[in-house]
Design a protein around this motif. Structure first.
Motif, PDB file in Angstrom:
ATOM      1  N   PRO A  60       9.499   3.820  13.433  1.00 14.82           N
ATOM      2  CA  PRO A  60       9.513   4.491  12.127  1.00 14.82           C
ATOM      3  C   PRO A  60       9.203   5.978  12.181  1.00 14.82           C
ATOM      4  N   ILE A  61       8.325   6.394  13.098  1.00 13.64           N
ATOM      5  CA  ILE A  61       7.954   7.811  13.152  1.00 13.64           C
ATOM      6  C   ILE A  61       9.145   8.661  13.587  1.00 13.64           C
ATOM      7  N   ARG A  62       9.868   8.213  14.602  1.00 11.45           N
ATOM      8  CA  ARG A  62      11.037   8.984  15.050  1.00 11.45           C
ATOM      9  C   ARG A  62      12.104   9.043  13.962  1.00 11.45           C
TER      10      ARG A  62
ATOM     11  N   LEU B 182       0.829  -1.201   0.000  1.00 12.35           N
ATOM     12  CA  LEU B 182       0.000   0.000   0.000  1.00 12.35           C
ATOM     13  C   LEU B 182       0.869   1.259   0.000  1.00 12.35           C
ATOM     14  N   ALA B 183       1.955   1.230   0.799  1.00 12.17           N
ATOM     15  CA  ALA B 183       2.857   2.384   0.849  1.00 12.17           C
ATOM     16  C   ALA B 183       3.517   2.611  -0.512  1.00 12.17           C
ATOM     17  N   ALA B 184       3.942   1.527  -1.164  1.00 12.23           N
ATOM     18  CA  ALA B 184       4.589   1.651  -2.469  1.00 12.23           C
ATOM     19  C   ALA B 184       3.630   2.215  -3.513  1.00 12.23           C
ATOM     20  N   MET B 185       2.371   1.780  -3.460  1.00 10.46           N
ATOM     21  CA  MET B 185       1.391   2.293  -4.417  1.00 10.46           C
ATOM     22  C   MET B 185       1.137   3.783  -4.190  1.00 10.46           C
TER      23      MET B 185
ATOM     24  N   TYR C 272      19.657   4.951   1.775  1.00 11.43           N
ATOM     25  CA  TYR C 272      18.562   5.305   2.680  1.00 11.43           C
ATOM     26  C   TYR C 272      17.932   4.038   3.274  1.00 11.43           C
ATOM     27  N   PHE C 273      17.685   3.048   2.440  1.00  9.32           N
ATOM     28  CA  PHE C 273      17.102   1.787   2.903  1.00  9.32           C
ATOM     29  C   PHE C 273      17.937   1.171   4.009  1.00  9.32           C
ATOM     30  N   LEU C 274      19.238   1.052   3.748  1.00 13.92           N
ATOM     31  CA  LEU C 274      20.115   0.374   4.697  1.00 13.92           C
ATOM     32  C   LEU C 274      20.280   1.183   5.982  1.00 13.92           C
ATOM     33  N   ALA C 275      20.296   2.517   5.874  1.00 13.09           N
ATOM     34  CA  ALA C 275      20.393   3.359   7.074  1.00 13.09           C
ATOM     35  C   ALA C 275      19.136   3.240   7.921  1.00 13.09           C
ATOM     36  N   VAL C 276      17.964   3.252   7.276  1.00 17.53           N
ATOM     37  CA  VAL C 276      16.706   3.100   8.013  1.00 17.53           C
ATOM     38  C   VAL C 276      16.624   1.720   8.657  1.00 17.53           C
ATOM     39  N   LYS C 277      17.056   0.700   7.920  1.00 21.84           N
ATOM     40  CA  LYS C 277      17.049  -0.659   8.470  1.00 21.84           C
ATOM     41  C   LYS C 277      17.894  -0.722   9.740  1.00 21.84           C
ATOM     42  N   ALA C 278      19.071  -0.078   9.715  1.00 23.19           N
ATOM     43  CA  ALA C 278      19.942  -0.069  10.897  1.00 23.19           C
ATOM     44  C   ALA C 278      19.308   0.731  12.027  1.00 23.19           C
TER      45      ALA C 278
ATOM     46  N   GLN D  25       6.434   6.810   3.089  1.00 26.05           N
ATOM     47  CA  GLN D  25       7.735   6.480   3.671  1.00 26.05           C
ATOM     48  C   GLN D  25       7.592   5.931   5.084  1.00 26.05           C
ATOM     49  N   GLY D  26       6.557   6.388   5.807  1.00 24.50           N
ATOM     50  CA  GLY D  26       6.300   5.815   7.134  1.00 24.50           C
ATOM     51  C   GLY D  26       5.974   4.335   7.037  1.00 24.50           C
ATOM     52  N   GLY D  27       5.169   3.970   6.029  1.00 23.33           N
ATOM     53  CA  GLY D  27       4.841   2.564   5.818  1.00 23.33           C
ATOM     54  C   GLY D  27       6.053   1.740   5.445  1.00 23.33           C
ATOM     55  N   VAL D  28       6.930   2.298   4.599  1.00 27.22           N
ATOM     56  CA  VAL D  28       8.153   1.596   4.210  1.00 27.22           C
ATOM     57  C   VAL D  28       9.070   1.400   5.420  1.00 27.22           C
TER      58      VAL D  28
END
Length: 308
Positions: A178-180, A16-19, A165-171, A226-229
């Motif tokens: 996610p909100i913070r 849903l977030a991607a769409m 960005y993906f890898l930084a968020v994952k870490a 982006q919050g959903g991701v």
């Protein structure tokens, strides 16, 4: 009625977030301002919403930014800057597809740096997704955008920034919700995008009410999409997430066809079908590795206990 598993719920949220994020390039085109300025207004409209969400009952609060959040902000600024310029220089389809070649970068990073060798089935899904993405880009008609070649190159570079960005968020998701993470990556990136827009001499203020509405829409999409991701990245392997969000260029291409009459060719349609098949195959590869394991042969991704 069967109860959804945590992985299935995370996958539904991610789809849903991607769409929703597929709407972003359309709104950038309609923002009636400079490309970097559009990114600035995206962050500016999103920040108050994120502040409110961070203060909700049971929320994490604002807190302090960690190093991974700061790194996510840096990559996000680079991501939006290059991508927004790509959107106005080439077709919506090309800009969105090329920037979403992120799975290649993510998988190579996990393989080379983290020593996580991908499963063969996942590599097959990744290859199919890349063939589909390239078909959508190559199959686009010429003459769409002000500088198609430069726009394609800008959009292609975004694959690297988006992967970072993906890898930084994952870490960051190992110690924060996610909100913070989104709050600080947005807040830290806001002045950088404004400075960039000023240095490039862009028009900062949208010139019409429709432009303001598009900028506000970008802010809402930023929070929800982006919050959903970010939420899904705490519950799914980064490589699986990166392949799944290839749904985004499909939505963007369809909207570009409907709104800007950017014709979809038969090759693009076949490419889109290939991407959809790759997403299903990638999810199947995750299921065949057994409980608690992702698409890599080593280093299973643990369930993130961080609050939502």
């Amino acid at each position: 009625m069967p109860v959804l598993t945590a992985r299935t719920t995370a996958l539904i949220v991610l789809l849903l977030a991607a769409m929703l994020l597929g709407l972003a390039p359309i709104l950038v085109r309609l923002s009636d301002t400079g490309p970097a300025a559009a990114g600035f207004w995206r962050f500016a409209f999103a920040l108050p919403l994120l502040l409110v969400l961070s203060q909700r009952p049971g929320g994490e609060g604002i807190g302090l930014p960690g190093k991974w959040m700061a790194l996510a902000a840096l990559f996000f600024v680079l991501d939006l800057s290059f991508w927004h310029y790509g959107i106005v220089m080439t077709s919506v389809a090309n800009a969105t597809v090329l920037c979403n070649l992120t799975p290649v970068v993510v998988t190579l990073f996990a393989w080379v740096v983290l020593r996580e060798r991908p499963q063969r089935l996942f590599l097959a899904a990744l290859g199919l997704a890349m063939i589909g993405a390239l078909a959508m880009a190559i199959g686009a008609r010429t003459g769409q955008g002000s500088s198609p070649l430069m726009g394609d190159l800008f959009s292609l570079s975004v694959a690297v920034w988006y992967a970072g960005y993906f890898l930084a968020v994952k870490a960051a998701r190992r110690s924060a919700g996610p909100i913070r993470i989104l709050l600080w990556s947005t807040g830290l990136g806001l002045p950088a995008l404004l400075l960039l827009a000023l240095v490039l001499g862009e028009s900062i203020l949208p010139a019409s009410p429709a432009g303001w509405a598009a900028c506000a829409g970008l802010g809402v999409l930023h929070v929800v999409g982006q919050g959903g991701v970010a939420w899904a990245l705490g519950r799914l392997p980064a490589a699986i997430t990166a392949v799944t969000i290839l749904i985004q260029p499909l939505v963007a291409t369809l909207l570009g066809w409907l709104i800007f009459t950017e014709t979809m060719t038969p090759v693009q349609m076949l490419g889109g079908a290939g991407i959809l098949a790759a997403v299903l195959l990638a999810q199947w590869s995750a299921r065949t590795t057994g409980p608690g394991r992702g698409p890599m042969k080593t280093g299973a991704v643990p369930e993130d206990p961080a609050p939502v």
